[in-house]
Scaffold this motif. Structure first.
Motif: not given
Length: 71
Positions: A33-40, A59-71, A47-54
């Motif tokens: 999901x992180x890879x596809x998010x960065x690609x799309x 058993x819990x996983x989260x893919x997110x960006x800490x940037x305010x303007x990320x949806x 900055x947004x692309x670099x901020x996407x992280x996992x």
């Protein structure tokens, strides 16, 4: 059909019972999901692309960006 020794089967069963197999699957899924998010994501400065992280915890996983303007 693949033949598996009792020792190998027991190890796989223990890994599943301990959640290791599930955690590995969650990690693999989140990284996909992180890879596809960065690609799309749109790119102006990158900055947004670099901020996407996992983050995976057991058993819990989260893919997110800490940037305010990320949806």
């Amino acid at each position: 059909m693949k033949t598996v020794t009792l020792k190998a089967f027991t190890k796989k069963l223990d890994n599943f019972a301990n959640g290791k197999a599930i955690e590995k699957a969650v990690t693999k899924s989140c990284l996909l999901v992180e890879k596809e998010s960065k690609n799309n994501c749109p790119v102006q400065t990158g900055a947004l692309r670099r901020s996407i992280t996992t983050d995976v915890n057991g058993m819990k996983g989260e893919v997110y960006s800490p940037l305010d303007y990320a949806i």
